[in-house]
Design an enzyme around this catalytic site. Structure first.
Site, mmCIF file in Angstrom:
data_model
loop_
_atom_site.group_PDB
_atom_site.id
_atom_site.type_symbol
_atom_site.label_atom_id
_atom_site.label_comp_id
_atom_site.label_asym_id
_atom_site.label_seq_id
_atom_site.Cartn_x
_atom_site.Cartn_y
_atom_site.Cartn_z
ATOM 1 N N ASP A 23 -78.611 -16.826 87.903
ATOM 2 C CA ASP A 23 -78.800 -16.010 89.100
ATOM 3 C C ASP A 23 -78.195 -14.645 88.782
ATOM 4 O O ASP A 23 -77.522 -14.473 87.762
ATOM 5 C CB ASP A 23 -78.086 -16.652 90.303
ATOM 6 C CG ASP A 23 -78.231 -15.826 91.568
ATOM 7 O OD1 ASP A 23 -79.351 -15.342 91.836
ATOM 8 O OD2 ASP A 23 -77.231 -15.628 92.291
ATOM 9 N N SER A 24 -78.386 -13.697 89.696
ATOM 10 C CA SER A 24 -77.742 -12.401 89.498
ATOM 11 C C SER A 24 -76.233 -12.506 89.756
ATOM 12 O O SER A 24 -75.474 -11.659 89.291
ATOM 13 C CB SER A 24 -78.359 -11.385 90.460
ATOM 14 O OG SER A 24 -78.174 -11.820 91.788
ATOM 15 N N CYS A 28 -82.665 -18.270 91.470
ATOM 16 C CA CYS A 28 -82.812 -16.910 91.972
ATOM 17 C C CYS A 28 -84.254 -16.757 92.449
ATOM 18 O O CYS A 28 -85.194 -16.893 91.655
ATOM 19 C CB CYS A 28 -82.512 -15.941 90.832
ATOM 20 S SG CYS A 28 -82.905 -14.232 91.189
ATOM 21 N N GLU A 34 -71.435 -10.493 97.709
ATOM 22 C CA GLU A 34 -70.773 -10.290 96.417
ATOM 23 C C GLU A 34 -69.465 -9.504 96.562
ATOM 24 O O GLU A 34 -68.617 -9.554 95.683
ATOM 25 C CB GLU A 34 -71.715 -9.570 95.439
ATOM 26 C CG GLU A 34 -72.867 -10.440 94.961
ATOM 27 C CD GLU A 34 -72.482 -11.490 93.902
ATOM 28 O OE1 GLU A 34 -71.437 -11.329 93.248
ATOM 29 O OE2 GLU A 34 -73.245 -12.467 93.749
ATOM 30 N N CYS A 51 -83.319 -16.527 99.569
ATOM 31 C CA CYS A 51 -82.449 -15.970 98.524
ATOM 32 C C CYS A 51 -81.297 -16.960 98.382
ATOM 33 O O CYS A 51 -80.747 -17.415 99.394
ATOM 34 C CB CYS A 51 -81.917 -14.603 98.958
ATOM 35 S SG CYS A 51 -80.600 -13.956 97.892
ATOM 36 N N HIS A 78 -78.335 -16.623 97.616
ATOM 37 C CA HIS A 78 -77.046 -16.181 98.164
ATOM 38 C C HIS A 78 -76.891 -16.564 99.646
ATOM 39 O O HIS A 78 -75.783 -16.711 100.138
ATOM 40 C CB HIS A 78 -76.923 -14.653 98.081
ATOM 41 C CG HIS A 78 -76.516 -14.120 96.748
ATOM 42 N ND1 HIS A 78 -77.367 -14.056 95.681
ATOM 43 C CD2 HIS A 78 -75.323 -13.619 96.316
ATOM 44 C CE1 HIS A 78 -76.734 -13.519 94.643
ATOM 45 N NE2 HIS A 78 -75.491 -13.244 95.006
HETATM 46 N N1 DGL Z 1 -79.829 -14.708 94.568
HETATM 47 C C1 DGL Z 1 -80.993 -14.062 94.129
HETATM 48 C C2 DGL Z 1 -82.224 -14.470 94.871
HETATM 49 O O1 DGL Z 1 -82.315 -15.631 95.250
HETATM 50 C C3 DGL Z 1 -80.913 -12.576 93.803
HETATM 51 C C4 DGL Z 1 -80.186 -11.712 94.731
HETATM 52 C C5 DGL Z 1 -80.069 -10.287 94.238
HETATM 53 O O2 DGL Z 1 -79.456 -10.058 93.183
HETATM 54 O O3 DGL Z 1 -80.605 -9.383 94.909
HETATM 55 O O4 DGL Z 1 -83.136 -13.722 95.067
#
Ligand code: DGL
Length: 270
Positions: free
Chosen positions: A13-14, A76, A153, A185, A187
């Site tokens: 993931d990021s 992600c 984050e 997402c 996150h």
């Molecule tokens: N967690 C990631 C997603 O599901 C990427 C979030 C990001 O870096 O913008 O899209």
């Protein structure tokens, strides 16, 4: 047992979003060893171009191939929406994305489906497409939420500002009287306490991670890749600051992880 079953599953993931997928992996598939990569040096992905995202994903997959993973999970949505199809042919290990399992889970009960996602995922309409393929009668509304990932984050989940922003993002979906909301997402499940306060109880929340891990289970079984003995401890790597990633992750992992910093080699664009 053959060597290949023992290899780790690569998850990326990021940032800390993929930990919501890792949590499900640990719950449903505790025998599998995991190698987790967080590209925090280049986060957020969700406001980047499709070309950049594809290039980042290719670099990560090349590195994961060197680490001899048996499968890669794109934890992600942004990468799954914008790069999955392109990279699948390039690598000889299975690569699973999160969008299809999430879309299929949502249509089981939902007819008026809201999706909150990064701007890149929302603009790709990957969820809308996958949902309508599964049920052409469903209605879908996707909202890009650029501020969520930076807030998570920077550990500002409990900040009143986050609630204010969340209210704004949810309002257009509430106006449409959605019956289901997809965390588009990885996150966003970290925001559950904030979102639940703003949503009527009747709205069903879908976390695609749960369904993705079911799909992983089936894929491992079908390919004869399942590991049936004790897993090795999860290995964490980041392109950014290892201490920052470790201290932010602690609240979800319940322990301070050991995190190693790595530099991904650049790979020529295709
Ligand atoms: N967690 C990631 C997603 O599901 C990427 C979030 C990001 O870096 O913008 O899209």
């Amino acid at each position: 047992m053959q060597e290949i079953q023992r290899r780790p599953i690569g998850v990326f993931d990021s940032g800390v979003g993929g930990l919501t997928v890792l949590r499900e992996l640990n719950r449903q598939l505790p025998e599998e060893s995991i190698l987790y990569f967080a590209d925090t040096a280049r986060l957020p992905y969700g406001t980047r171009s499709a070309e950049e995202i594809l290039q980042f994903v290719r670099e990560i997959l090349h590195w994961m191939r060197e680490r001899e993973v048996k499968m890669v999970i794109m934890a992600c949505n942004t990468s799954s929406a914008l790069a999955l199809e392109a990279v699948r042919q390039e690598f000889d290990f299975p690569i699973l994305g999160i969008i299809l399992p999430g879309a299929r889970a949502a249509v089981r009960t939902g007819r008026r489906i809201g999706v909150i996602a990064t701007p890149a995922t929302a603009a790709s309409h990957a969820y809308q497409q996958a949902i309508l393929e599964a049920n052409p009668e469903a209605r879908v509304w996707e909202v890009g939420c650029p501020e969520f990932v930076p807030l998570i984050e920077s550990n500002r989940i409990r900040d009143p500002y986050t609630q204010q922003v969340a209210r704004q993002y949810l309002q257009p979906l509430l106006d449409r009287q959605i019956d289901t909301l997809i965390y588009g997402c990885t996150h966003y499940p970290h925001l559950e306490p904030v979102l639940k306060k703003l949503l009527p109880r009747s709205v069903r929340l879908v976390d695609p991670a749960q369904w993705l891990v079911r799909a992983i289970d089936r894929e491992l079984e079908l390919m004869g890749l399942k590991h049936l003995k004790t897993a090795l401890p999860t290995q964490f790597y980041t392109s950014g600051c290892p201490q920052d990633f470790a201290s932010l992750s602690q609240q979800w992992l319940g322990r301070l992880p050991e995190v190693e910093q790595i530099q991904l080699a650049s790979v020529p664009a295709t």
